[in-house]
Design a protein around this motif. Structure first.
Motif, short mmCIF file in Angstrom:
data_model
loop_
_atom_site.label_atom_id
_atom_site.label_comp_id
_atom_site.label_asym_id
_atom_site.label_seq_id
_atom_site.Cartn_x
_atom_site.Cartn_y
_atom_site.Cartn_z
N HIS A 1 0.93 -1.34 0.16
CA HIS A 1 -0.27 -0.14 -0.16
C HIS A 1 0.84 1.45 0.09
CE1 HIS A 1 -3.03 2.44 0.17
NE2 HIS A 1 -2.85 2.67 1.32
N LEU A 2 1.69 1.15 0.77
CA LEU A 2 3.02 2.34 0.48
C LEU A 2 3.66 2.68 0.06
CD1 LEU A 2 4.15 1.91 5.06
CD2 LEU A 2 2.42 3.88 3.93
N THR B 1 1.28 4.11 -2.99
CA THR B 1 0.75 5.26 -3.19
C THR B 1 1.71 6.31 -2.42
OG1 THR B 1 0.34 4.62 -0.63
CG2 THR B 1 -2.16 4.49 -2.45
N ARG B 2 2.95 6.01 -1.79
CA ARG B 2 3.87 7.07 -1.75
C ARG B 2 5.09 7.33 -1.83
NH1 ARG B 2 1.59 8.14 3.96
NH2 ARG B 2 -1.02 8.06 3.32
N THR B 3 5.05 6.23 -3.26
CA THR B 3 6.55 6.15 -3.46
C THR B 3 6.39 6.47 -5.16
OG1 THR B 3 7.07 3.85 -5.05
CG2 THR B 3 7.99 3.85 -1.74
N TRP B 4 7.35 6.49 -5.57
CA TRP B 4 7.30 7.81 -7.70
C TRP B 4 7.16 6.03 -7.81
CZ3 TRP B 4 5.83 11.89 -9.04
CH2 TRP B 4 6.28 13.26 -8.89
N GLU C 1 -2.98 12.97 -7.03
CA GLU C 1 -1.67 11.55 -7.66
C GLU C 1 -1.60 11.33 -9.32
OE1 GLU C 1 -2.86 7.43 -4.76
OE2 GLU C 1 -3.99 7.79 -6.26
N LYS D 1 6.24 18.57 -5.23
CA LYS D 1 5.36 18.74 -3.74
C LYS D 1 5.17 20.23 -4.01
CE LYS D 1 4.94 14.31 -2.13
NZ LYS D 1 6.47 13.59 -2.15
N THR E 1 -8.96 14.30 -3.34
CA THR E 1 -8.23 12.61 -3.35
C THR E 1 -9.63 11.73 -3.52
OG1 THR E 1 -10.49 13.45 -1.20
CG2 THR E 1 -7.48 13.12 -0.14
#
Lengths: 289, 243
Positions: A158-159, A162-165, B103, B119, B137
């Motif tokens: 999940h991380l 959603t959190r990494t390029w 995103e 960012k 979102t």
């Protein structure tokens, strides 16, 4: 009395199906392909874990898991590059691609037979026989590893997505490769990475499954049940794969207990057919994935 | 005149197509100078989107060259071309439907991922498109067409392009939203951004553009300053529905 043991065993095997199903779903999303070699990659992962435990006696079990995952990731990357990419690039029909993945699975399975022999092997680790006691019930100790690794992998995935390029790029390329390319993503690399990742997760499933099952060149047969799990939860959805894994795992365990264990496989498919009759696109279609 | 400095974007003798022997573009010459808004007009099937695909590297031309500030970029991979400063708002918006609005915007800045720029740039995009703040979102696939267009434009701007390509940004939008899209294009042009605008909506496009080209069956039929084409009887008859 046996209910708790049944429940735990259903959940454990459900985790294994779920992990293999995640592999099916990831590759389906990345390239619209059902990779029937997924379960044979799991089998190779189980053997890689075996090879590590034999080569380095006394090595912690979690290192065997990580080692097998890395090895399988490399294998998946190469398989995608060498065997699948050329056919996809020439716009081969889906039917041929599916046959291709079945063929790759057979090659992997016979390759394993060549290297490790036809007889099942047992992991040379105490974990194979150890039990732990939960509220008075004896359970295989490896369940503890499953209970830790499964959530850790899910949170990690999940991380990552959603959190990494890289994770974001993989999702974008899965949605629309051309548009992602105009943003700087290399879609071909994205599919190779997805394949490697799916293979690594399959390998984790294989190593975790080994102590409660057996390790053999033909253990990839559980792939059909993992595929059923992926379909039940909607092919392409990672949460769906996990949900489907639990449904199939618990269903066959309790169903097998109620009817007869030799019907376990039929029960798994009966569940899939039943759910697809009610919801043809799977339980999590339309949900956020 | 600064005619000695190379154009921001130049297409020379471009031949391109999807099937061998069936050219979609034949000998297309087109130039966008620094800070200019140029519109490429034409009917459905004239080859406008093919020209865009050639510029951003999704389709290799069979002949001719594409130059960005004097450097050849045809033959480069799309991923390399965005790094050189070209961003595109594709036809039909093509937002990433299963990614959230934020995103999607971040993906626009993918080429700059090694820094923290993407960012920080988000704030500027949200200032330009305040509507997207409340949607950040939400999955982009669930937005209305107008909102998706904002996402696609914001996403392209996140790449900090030197040349922005817009492929039919008004397609399928309600009249009020079409006005908003063209207002946005004027604003960007006012900030000095170099823009190539592909449109079927000739009157609005000619209003914001400095110069225009008319593409018919893969060939450039007309070119000139936008006001001149606006008053050209033939253009008025075939593209503006008046005359």
């Amino acid at each position: 009395m046996t209910f708790v043991i049944q429940l735990m065993s259903g959940l454990a095997v459900g985790c294994i199906y779920g992990l293999v199903a995640i592999g099916f779903s990831m590759i389906y999303r990345a390239m619209g392909l059902v990779n029937f070699a997924q379960a044979d990659i799991m089998m190779i992962g189980a053997f890689l874990g075996y090879a590590i435990l034999v080569a380095a006696p006394g090595i912690p079990f979690w290192l065997a898991i990580i080692g097998a995952m890395l090895g399988a990731a490399l294998l998946g990357f190469v398989i995608e590059r060498v065997a699948i990419r050329p056919s996809v690039a020439r716009r081969a029909d889906q039917v041929y691609l599916v046959l291709l993945t079945l063929g790759i699975g057979i090659v992997l399975s016979n390759g394993a037979r060549l290297i490790w022999g036809a007889d099942p092997v047992v992991y040379p680790t105490g974990l194979t026989h150890q039990t732990l006691t939960l509220a008075g019930y004896p359970l295989p100790a490896v369940y503890l590893y499953i209970a830790v690794v499964m959530p850790a992998l899910l949170v990690g995935l999940h991380l990552f997505f959603t959190r990494t390029w890289l994770g974001l790029a993989l999702r974008a390329a899965a949605d629309d490769p051309d548009t992602a390319a105009t943003m700087g993503v290399r879609p071909a690399l994205a599919t190779s990475v997805s394949f490697a990742l799916a293979s690594a997760i399959g390998a984790a499933a294989g190593v975790l499954y080994a102590p409660i099952s057996y390790v053999s060149f033909d253990m990839g047969v559980i792939g059909v049940k993992a595929f059923a799990a992926a379909v039940v939860g909607t092919l392409g959805s990672i949460p769906g794969a996990v949900l489907g894994g639990f449904i199939i795992g618990l269903g066959e365990t309790f169903g097998g207990q109620l009817i007869a264990t030799e019907y376990q496989d039929s029960i798994a498919f009966a569940i899939m057919i039943g759910i697809l009759l009610l919801k043809p696109t799977g339980l999590l279609s339309g949900a956020r994935r | 005149m600064e005619s000695k400095s190379p154009a921001a974007l130049a297409l020379t003798g471009i031949e391109a197509g999807y099937v061998a022997g069936v050219p979609v573009l034949s000998g297309v010459d087109l130039e966008v100078r620094e800070g200019e808004v140029v519109t490429l007009l034409g009917r459905n099937g004239a080859g406008k989107s093919t020209a865009i695909r050639v510029i951003c590297g999704l389709l290799k031309p069979n002949a001719g060259r594409v130059e960005l500030h004097g450097e050849r970029i045809d033959g480069l991979e799309p991923a390399a071309i965005v790094g050189r400063g070209i961003a595109v708002v594709p036809e039909g918006r093509r937002v990433f439907g299963s990614l959230s609005v934020e995103e999607n915007l971040l993906m626009g800045g993918f080429a700059h991922r090694r820094g923290i720029a993407p960012k920080l740039d988000l704030d500027a995009i949200y200032t330009s498109f305040p509507r997207l703040v409340e949607r950040r979102t939400q999955l982009a696939g669930t937005l209305s067409g107008g909102e998706q267009q904002m996402v696609a434009m914001g996403r392209a701007l996140m790449a900090k392009p030197r040349v922005l390509l817009l492929d039919e940004p008004s397609m399928g939008l309600a009249p009020m939203l079409i006005d908003a899209v063209f207002d946005m294009i004027s604003t960007l042009a006012g900030k000095g951004l170099t823009i190539l605008l592909v449109e079927q909506n000739a009157s609005e496009a000619l209003d914001v553009a400095d110069r225009a080209y008319v593409l018919e069956r893969g060939r450039i039929r007309r070119e000139g300053p936008a006001e001149r084409l606006l008053s050209d009887p033939e253009i008025r008859a075939s593209y503006l529905g008046v005359g």
